[in-house]
Design an enzyme around this catalytic site. Structure first.
Site, mmCIF file in Angstrom:
data_model
loop_
_atom_site.group_PDB
_atom_site.id
_atom_site.type_symbol
_atom_site.label_atom_id
_atom_site.label_comp_id
_atom_site.label_asym_id
_atom_site.label_seq_id
_atom_site.Cartn_x
_atom_site.Cartn_y
_atom_site.Cartn_z
ATOM 1 N N GLN A 114 0.866 -1.169 0.000
ATOM 2 C CA GLN A 114 0.000 0.000 0.000
ATOM 3 C C GLN A 114 0.900 1.214 0.000
ATOM 4 O O GLN A 114 1.795 1.331 0.823
ATOM 5 C CB GLN A 114 -0.869 -0.038 1.257
ATOM 6 C CG GLN A 114 -1.716 1.204 1.478
ATOM 7 C CD GLN A 114 -2.540 1.074 2.737
ATOM 8 O OE1 GLN A 114 -3.669 0.659 2.705
ATOM 9 N NE2 GLN A 114 -1.946 1.445 3.856
ATOM 10 N N ASP A 143 -19.120 16.783 -4.715
ATOM 11 C CA ASP A 143 -18.190 16.648 -5.841
ATOM 12 C C ASP A 143 -18.877 15.950 -7.022
ATOM 13 O O ASP A 143 -20.084 16.120 -7.236
ATOM 14 C CB ASP A 143 -16.957 15.848 -5.363
ATOM 15 C CG ASP A 143 -15.684 16.326 -6.033
ATOM 16 O OD1 ASP A 143 -15.540 16.108 -7.251
ATOM 17 O OD2 ASP A 143 -14.830 16.914 -5.344
ATOM 18 N N ASP A 152 -10.638 0.406 -2.353
ATOM 19 C CA ASP A 152 -9.987 1.221 -1.330
ATOM 20 C C ASP A 152 -10.925 2.258 -0.716
ATOM 21 O O ASP A 152 -10.507 3.059 0.106
ATOM 22 C CB ASP A 152 -8.759 1.932 -1.923
ATOM 23 C CG ASP A 152 -7.469 1.525 -1.218
ATOM 24 O OD1 ASP A 152 -7.553 0.832 -0.189
ATOM 25 O OD2 ASP A 152 -6.391 1.906 -1.701
ATOM 26 N N HIS A 176 -13.007 12.883 -10.288
ATOM 27 C CA HIS A 176 -12.594 13.925 -9.347
ATOM 28 C C HIS A 176 -13.004 13.604 -7.910
ATOM 29 O O HIS A 176 -12.185 13.625 -6.989
ATOM 30 C CB HIS A 176 -13.181 15.266 -9.803
ATOM 31 C CG HIS A 176 -12.636 16.456 -9.096
ATOM 32 N ND1 HIS A 176 -13.201 16.964 -7.958
ATOM 33 C CD2 HIS A 176 -11.573 17.247 -9.369
ATOM 34 C CE1 HIS A 176 -12.511 18.016 -7.561
ATOM 35 N NE2 HIS A 176 -11.518 18.210 -8.405
ATOM 36 N N ASN A 189 -5.362 -0.816 4.117
ATOM 37 C CA ASN A 189 -5.368 -2.256 3.872
ATOM 38 C C ASN A 189 -4.057 -2.599 3.163
ATOM 39 O O ASN A 189 -3.056 -1.916 3.367
ATOM 40 C CB ASN A 189 -6.607 -2.638 3.055
ATOM 41 C CG ASN A 189 -6.784 -1.735 1.842
ATOM 42 O OD1 ASN A 189 -5.836 -1.099 1.391
ATOM 43 N ND2 ASN A 189 -7.987 -1.673 1.323
ATOM 44 N N ILE A 191 -3.664 -2.693 -0.139
ATOM 45 C CA ILE A 191 -3.651 -2.291 -1.549
ATOM 46 C C ILE A 191 -3.683 -0.777 -1.697
ATOM 47 O O ILE A 191 -4.132 -0.044 -0.810
ATOM 48 C CB ILE A 191 -4.854 -2.881 -2.322
ATOM 49 C CG1 ILE A 191 -6.173 -2.350 -1.733
ATOM 50 C CG2 ILE A 191 -4.803 -4.400 -2.288
ATOM 51 C CD1 ILE A 191 -7.378 -2.585 -2.628
ATOM 52 N N VAL A 193 -3.672 2.931 -1.854
ATOM 53 C CA VAL A 193 -3.221 4.075 -1.074
ATOM 54 C C VAL A 193 -3.944 4.067 0.272
ATOM 55 O O VAL A 193 -4.810 3.218 0.531
ATOM 56 C CB VAL A 193 -3.522 5.398 -1.810
ATOM 57 C CG1 VAL A 193 -2.699 5.509 -3.081
ATOM 58 C CG2 VAL A 193 -5.010 5.531 -2.118
ATOM 59 N N ASN A 269 -7.943 27.559 -8.106
ATOM 60 C CA ASN A 269 -6.729 27.411 -8.916
ATOM 61 C C ASN A 269 -6.512 28.643 -9.795
ATOM 62 O O ASN A 269 -5.996 28.554 -10.897
ATOM 63 C CB ASN A 269 -6.831 26.160 -9.795
ATOM 64 C CG ASN A 269 -6.963 24.900 -8.976
ATOM 65 O OD1 ASN A 269 -6.632 24.889 -7.788
ATOM 66 N ND2 ASN A 269 -7.450 23.839 -9.595
ATOM 67 N N TYR A 286 -15.716 32.548 1.848
ATOM 68 C CA TYR A 286 -16.695 32.927 2.868
ATOM 69 C C TYR A 286 -16.089 32.775 4.263
ATOM 70 O O TYR A 286 -15.273 31.896 4.515
ATOM 71 C CB TYR A 286 -17.956 32.059 2.782
ATOM 72 C CG TYR A 286 -18.656 32.073 1.434
ATOM 73 C CD1 TYR A 286 -18.591 33.180 0.594
ATOM 74 C CD2 TYR A 286 -19.399 30.974 1.024
ATOM 75 C CE1 TYR A 286 -19.250 33.175 -0.628
ATOM 76 C CE2 TYR A 286 -20.061 30.960 -0.180
ATOM 77 C CZ TYR A 286 -19.977 32.075 -1.018
ATOM 78 O OH TYR A 286 -20.619 32.063 -2.217
ATOM 79 N N VAL A 289 -16.192 29.268 5.904
ATOM 80 C CA VAL A 289 -15.542 28.157 5.208
ATOM 81 C C VAL A 289 -14.025 28.269 5.337
ATOM 82 O O VAL A 289 -13.463 29.359 5.214
ATOM 83 C CB VAL A 289 -15.940 28.152 3.715
ATOM 84 C CG1 VAL A 289 -15.240 27.018 2.972
ATOM 85 C CG2 VAL A 289 -17.457 28.030 3.566
ATOM 86 N N SER A 336 -8.110 21.323 -5.147
ATOM 87 C CA SER A 336 -9.041 20.216 -4.880
ATOM 88 C C SER A 336 -8.374 19.101 -4.103
ATOM 89 O O SER A 336 -9.018 18.413 -3.307
ATOM 90 C CB SER A 336 -9.538 19.615 -6.193
ATOM 91 O OG SER A 336 -10.622 20.339 -6.692
HETATM 92 CA CA CA Z 1 -5.434 1.127 0.893
#
Ligand code: CA
Length: 525
Positions: A114, A143, A152, A176, A189, A191, A193, A269, A286, A289, A336
């Site tokens: 991983q 999103d 994952d 995205h 786990n 695998i 990431v 961006n 804002y 946020v 993002s």
């Molecule tokens: Ca993983």
């Protein structure tokens, strides 16, 4: 009708407005499927095999293989077998040989691994996973949806809604949202990431279509859904950089914030290369946020990252490896990618102190961020899970018993102080001789709790011999600190009150006795 369009903040070139995937590099062939096997092709018609014999093959067995044009690579002692490359036609012939038990392809193996994306380490998430993994903190990802079948993500995916199509299936048709979600909470786990908060719960609120754009009306509906469904954190890796002030969106964000949710958004961006100007997008700009700017691996602002006085925090946002749809993985760049690092850290911290309000949590994230420079570019700096968790840890609920066991030079102070609470057995002591003396304090307790837990040692009415001061030198963070001084014959003024920081994130100290040595130096006046 106000045609305000939202754009995902990670995969677009800042000016294109087109759904062009930039920087997303499919590397799924390298990471998935795990443990898959693949026959190696020989340059000739020979292919590699392991040939097992019923008895150790001996010279006769080796000759059988060679007789089929076999090229021996290994003759094993551990097992009755040889490794050899063979023409395909030889396999069938050898399988008929009564000496041979099996012929297996010499397949390639792949490490089960991983990857730790650099941003997860950069925000110091792994350093607090022994204490918190953001377990079951509800994070809404507003999103393009989430690929909830991704191996994952599936375990952490708990639901959502598709506001674009008006149904309950917020499957990601872009990538995205799946990428953002992996940064928040990819599963720990074997695998792919791992995310910043690998046990947080993900909710997909799809407001962006397959082209990465969507309507403000859906966005507001998603925020409303978040409030009504008791979300705790909203990640908004999307924004609007157009000319209209969106009072409807700001009102929605403010009301969600007042309802107790923590709102985190990509700053945008739209930054200039020189880092000047005020170009933070809505809703990031804002007051309600947290606007998150993007940095690279060298802690430098990404050239695209929006700037301005509303930038609040920075997080990794360049070449971020995370999950993609269809079981894939890939790297992306953008604010993002920065925002979900902060959302993940927020989930980690909220577990540590569930009593925190969103306002308190936000304050801790600000106060503990690592300063990087110009606040218009970096805000308070890089979000820091370790320092935030440390600062957020509530005070311990169990007292530490402090026993002063020795005090050399002069009379021995023997007694017990308890904390929190009253001095139980504090006894006066006089020091009549010059020179250094020492107090040893031993405390029993659970030192894994407790916001910066400490041993507090109170000694009152300490009488010094005539002509001496007391200087308390406390070993703290490797340096001596003067805490209290006393005057001869008058006791300490103020009374000696020392605090020792205790390693707080050491699960190995549970139930152990902790000893600390405080060295006092009695100095002639
Ligand atoms: Ca993983």
């Amino acid at each position: 009708m106000l045609l305000s369009r939202l754009k995902a903040k990670g995969i677009f070139s800042p000016r294109s407005g087109l759904g062009v995937l930039l920087g997303l590099v499919l590397i799924s062939s390298a990471l998935s499927p795990v443990g898959s096997v693949q026959a190696e092709k020989n340059a000739t018609d020979h292919k590699p095999y392991i040939i097992g014999f019923k008895e150790p093959p001996g010279r006769a067995g080796i000759e059988v293989v060679k007789g089929q044009d076999g090229r021996i690579r290994y003759v094993y002692d551990l097992i009755p077998a040889v490794a050899a490359s063979l023409p395909e036609a030889a396999v069938e012939a050898l399988q008929k040989n009564p000496r041979i038990a099996y012929i297996e392809p010499d397949v390639q193996v792949r490490a089960i691994a991983q990857d730790m994306p650099w941003g997860v380490s950069k925000v110091r998430a792994p350093e607090v996973w022994g204490l918190t993994r953001g377990s079951a903190v509800k994070v809404a990802v507003v999103d393009t949806g989430i690929d909830y079948n991704h191996p994952d993500l599936a375990a952490n995916y708990k639901g959502g809604y598709d506001f674009v199509n008006g149904d309950a299936d917020p499957m990601d048709d872009n990538n995205h949202g799946t990428h953002v979600s992996g940064t928040v909470a990819a599963v720990d786990n074997t695998i792919g990431v791992v995310g910043v908060a690998p046990s947080a719960h993900l909710y997909a609120l799809k407001v962006l279509g397959s082209n990465g754009s969507g309507n403000i009306s859906d966005f507001i509906a998603a925020i409303e859904w978040s409030v009504n469904h008791n979300m705790q954190v909203i990640n908004m890796s999307l924004g609007y950089d157009g000319p209209f002030y969106l009072s409807s969106l700001e009102d929605a964000c403010r009301n969600a914030y007042q309802a107790g949710l923590l709102l985190v958004a990509a700053a945008g961006n739209s930054g200039k290369a020189n880092g000047k100007g005020d170009n933070v997008d809505q809703p990031a700009r804002y007051q309600s946020v947290i606007a998150v700017a993007a940095i690279d691996q060298n802690d430098k602002r990404a050239s695209f990252s929006s700037t301005g006085p509303t930038v609040e925090l920075s997080a990794p946002g360049v070449n971020i490896l995370s999950t993609l749809t269809n079981n894939g993985y890939g790297s992306g760049s953008g604010t993002s990618m920065a925002s979900p690092h902060v959302a993940g850290v927020a989930a980690l911290v909220w577990i540590i102190n569930p009593g925190f309000t969103n306002v308190q949590l936000r304050q801790v994230l600000q106060d503990t961020a690592c300063y990087l420079g110009d606040p218009n570019q970096y805000g308070k700096g890089l979000v820091d899970a370790y320092e935030a968790v440390r600062a957020a840890t509530p005070p311990p609920t169990t007292g530490y018993e402090i026993t002063v066991t020795s005090l050399n030079l002069g009379d021995v102070l023997a007694g017990t102080n308890t904390w929190p609470g009253v001095d139980a057995k504090n006894k006066p002591v006089s020091i009549n001789a010059g020179g250094p003396w020492q107090v040893t304090a031993i405390a029993d307790g659970d030192f894994t709790g407790g916001g910066s837990p400490s041993i507090i040692l109170d000694i009152t009415n300490l009488k010094m011999g005539a002509g001496y001061d007391s200087v308390a030198q406390v070993p703290k963070a490797g340096s001596a600190v003067t805490i209290a001084q006393g005057s001869a014959g008058t006791g300490l003024s103020p009374d000696m009150h020392t605090t020792l920081d205790v390693p707080w994130n050491r699960s190995d100290l549970v139930g152990k006795t902790f000893s600390a040595t405080i060295t006092y130096t009695v100095m002639p006046q």
